[in-house]
Design a protein around this motif. Structure first.
Motif, short mmCIF file in Angstrom:
data_model
loop_
_atom_site.label_atom_id
_atom_site.label_comp_id
_atom_site.label_asym_id
_atom_site.label_seq_id
_atom_site.Cartn_x
_atom_site.Cartn_y
_atom_site.Cartn_z
N VAL A 81 0.83 -1.20 0.00
CA VAL A 81 0.00 0.00 0.00
C VAL A 81 0.87 1.26 0.00
N SER A 82 1.90 1.29 0.85
CA SER A 82 2.71 2.49 0.99
C SER A 82 3.47 2.84 -0.28
N VAL A 83 3.79 1.84 -1.09
CA VAL A 83 4.54 2.10 -2.31
C VAL A 83 3.71 2.89 -3.32
N TYR A 84 2.41 2.61 -3.38
CA TYR A 84 1.58 3.20 -4.42
C TYR A 84 0.59 4.23 -3.91
N VAL A 85 0.48 4.42 -2.60
CA VAL A 85 -0.45 5.39 -2.03
C VAL A 85 0.35 6.43 -1.25
N ASP A 86 0.20 7.71 -1.61
CA ASP A 86 0.96 8.75 -0.94
C ASP A 86 0.08 9.88 -0.43
N SER A 87 -1.26 9.68 -0.39
CA SER A 87 -2.15 10.72 0.10
C SER A 87 -3.34 10.08 0.78
N LEU A 88 -3.98 10.85 1.67
CA LEU A 88 -5.13 10.33 2.41
C LEU A 88 -6.31 9.99 1.49
N PRO A 89 -6.65 10.83 0.50
CA PRO A 89 -7.75 10.43 -0.40
C PRO A 89 -7.51 9.10 -1.10
N SER A 90 -6.28 8.89 -1.55
CA SER A 90 -5.96 7.62 -2.19
C SER A 90 -6.08 6.46 -1.20
N ALA A 91 -5.65 6.70 0.04
CA ALA A 91 -5.75 5.66 1.06
C ALA A 91 -7.21 5.33 1.35
N LEU A 92 -8.10 6.35 1.33
CA LEU A 92 -9.52 6.10 1.54
C LEU A 92 -10.11 5.27 0.42
N VAL A 93 -9.66 5.50 -0.80
CA VAL A 93 -10.11 4.68 -1.93
C VAL A 93 -9.67 3.23 -1.74
N VAL A 94 -8.43 3.02 -1.32
CA VAL A 94 -7.93 1.67 -1.04
C VAL A 94 -8.76 1.03 0.06
N SER A 95 -9.12 1.81 1.08
CA SER A 95 -9.93 1.28 2.17
C SER A 95 -11.31 0.84 1.67
N ALA A 96 -11.91 1.63 0.78
CA ALA A 96 -13.20 1.24 0.22
C ALA A 96 -13.08 -0.05 -0.59
N VAL A 97 -12.00 -0.15 -1.36
CA VAL A 97 -11.77 -1.39 -2.10
C VAL A 97 -11.58 -2.55 -1.13
N GLY A 98 -10.92 -2.29 -0.01
CA GLY A 98 -10.71 -3.33 0.99
C GLY A 98 -12.01 -3.85 1.57
N ILE A 99 -13.00 -2.96 1.72
CA ILE A 99 -14.31 -3.42 2.22
C ILE A 99 -14.94 -4.39 1.22
N LEU A 100 -14.87 -4.06 -0.06
CA LEU A 100 -15.40 -4.97 -1.08
C LEU A 100 -14.63 -6.29 -1.07
N VAL A 101 -13.30 -6.20 -0.94
CA VAL A 101 -12.48 -7.41 -0.88
C VAL A 101 -12.88 -8.25 0.33
N GLY A 102 -13.12 -7.59 1.46
CA GLY A 102 -13.53 -8.32 2.68
C GLY A 102 -14.84 -9.06 2.49
N LEU A 103 -15.79 -8.45 1.80
CA LEU A 103 -17.07 -9.13 1.52
C LEU A 103 -16.85 -10.36 0.65
N VAL A 104 -15.99 -10.19 -0.36
CA VAL A 104 -15.68 -11.34 -1.23
C VAL A 104 -15.00 -12.45 -0.43
N VAL A 105 -14.09 -12.06 0.46
CA VAL A 105 -13.38 -13.04 1.28
C VAL A 105 -14.35 -13.81 2.16
N LEU A 106 -15.34 -13.12 2.75
CA LEU A 106 -16.33 -13.81 3.58
C LEU A 106 -17.14 -14.81 2.76
N HIS A 107 -17.48 -14.43 1.56
CA HIS A 107 -18.20 -15.37 0.68
C HIS A 107 -17.32 -16.58 0.34
N LEU A 108 -16.03 -16.34 0.15
CA LEU A 108 -15.12 -17.45 -0.13
C LEU A 108 -15.02 -18.38 1.08
N PHE A 109 -14.98 -17.80 2.28
CA PHE A 109 -14.98 -18.63 3.49
C PHE A 109 -16.23 -19.50 3.55
N ASN A 110 -17.37 -18.92 3.23
CA ASN A 110 -18.61 -19.69 3.24
C ASN A 110 -18.57 -20.81 2.19
#
Length: 283
Positions: A226-255
C-alpha cells in the motif's frame, strides 16, 4: 412502454436482492459459525494426527522389529522374538483397540461440529445392540476406517483452511486500514523483491510465427504494497473502500470453503457409528 418498465423494474429488483445478499454476508450468523469451524479445524487436525500416529506407531514398530529379526537374525528371533511377540500382543493389541475406539469418538465429535457449525446433514449409524457387537464393528465396520481416513485428512485440510482464513483477514485488514498506515513502510502486505512482467504473445501457424511483445513492462516495486503506491489520504480512503469490497468477497469465499467441508463430511461420515457416551450399547 409498460412492458419495458416491468422489465427494468424486474432487473432492478434482482440487482437489489443480489446486493442485499452480497452485503448481508456480514450479518449472517452462519458466516461466523463457518469461520469458527475453519479455525478449529487446524488445532483439531493436529490433535487427531497426533493421537492416531502415536497409537499406531508402537504396534507397527514392534511388528517391523519382528519381521526384521525373522529375515536377518533368526537366532535373535528365537531369543528375543517371544518377548517381543508377547509385548506386541499384550500392549499393541489393546493399544490398537484404544486407537480405534478413540477414532469413533473423534468422528462423533466431527459429526457434531459439522452439524452445529456448518449445518451439515450427517446421519448417525444404528447403535450396536451389545458390547460384543460394538467390539466387532470397531474393527470390521467400514465406517471406522472411513472415519480414520477423514481424521487424517483433517490435518492437511485444517492447515490449509487456517492459512486461508488468516491470509484473508490479514489482506483485508491491510487494505481497509490503509488510512492508518499508508505512510508506514513497516506495516501491511510486503513484496520481498521487485516483480517485473513483460507481456508477450506468440502466434504460430505452420512455418511462420508472429511475436507481440509489450513495450511497457508491468512492474511491482518491492516494499509495503500500500505504501509504495499510495501517498495521500484520499488515495488511502479509496484503497480502504476497495478493501471493504475485498472483505465481503473473502467472507463469501470462506462460506464456500465451509460448504465444501460440509459436503465432504457428509460424504465420509454419513452412517458412521454413534458415540458410546451418547448411546451406550446394551448387554
Amino acid at each position: 412502454m409498460s412492458s419495458t418498465r416491468t422489465t427494468v423494474g424486474t432487473v432492478l429488483d434482482r440487482v437489489r436482492a443480489w446486493s442485499r445478499r452480497f452485503v448481508g454476508v456480514v450479518a449472517r450468523k452462519r458466516t461466523y459459525a463457518n469461520i469458527a469451524y475453519l479455525l478449529l479445524s487446524f488445532p483439531l487436525g493436529i490433535g487427531y494426527f497426533t493421537v492416531l500416529v502415536t497409537g499406531a506407531a508402537i504396534p507397527i514398530g514392534l511388528g517391523f522389529a519382528l519381521a526384521d529379526m525373522a529375515t536377518t537374525e533368526p537366532i535373535a528371533l528365537l531369543i528375543a522374538g517371544i518377548p517381543l511377540l508377547l509385548v506386541l500382543v499384550c500392549i499393541g493389541g489393546p493399544l490398537v483397540a484404544v486407537v480405534l475406539f478413540a477414532s469413533i469418538e473423534l468422528t462423533a465429535l466431527e459429526r457434531l461440529l459439522a452439524t452445529r457449525l456448518l449445518g451439515a446433514d450427517v446421519r448417525t449409524g444404528e447403535p450396536a445392540g451389545s458390547v460384543r457387537e460394538r467390539a466387532r464393528r470397531l474393527v470390521f465396520d467400514r465406517g471406522t476406517w472411513k472415519g480414520i481416513g477423514y481424521l487424517f485428512s483433517k490435518f492437511v485440510l485444517g492447515l490449509l483452511s487456517f492459512i486461508a482464513v488468516i491470509t484473508g483477514f490479514a489482506f483485508t485488514y491491510a487494505l481497509v486500514a490503509a488510512p492508518l498506515h499508508y505512510r508506514n513502510q513497516l506495516v501491511g502486505i510486503h513484496i520481498a523483491d521487485p516483480i517485473e512482467v513483460v507481456p508477450e504473445l506468440t502466434y504460430q501457424h505452420e512455418d511462420w510465427t508472429v511475436d507481440l511483445t509489450s513495450p511497457i513492462p508491468l512492474s511491482i516495486t518491492d516494499g509495503e504494497l500500500v505504501s509504495v503506491y499510495v501517498d495521500s489520504l484520499p488515495s488511502a480512503l479509496v484503497v480502504s473502500a476497495v478493501g471493504i469490497l475485498v472483505g465481503l468477497v473473502v467472507l463469501h469465499l470462506f462460506n464456500a470453503v465451509a460448504w465444501l467441508f460440509a459436503r465432504y463430511t457428509e460424504l465420509l461420515l454419513d452412517g458412521t457409528q454413534p458415540s458410546i457416551f451418547s448411546e451406550p450399547p446394551t448387554e
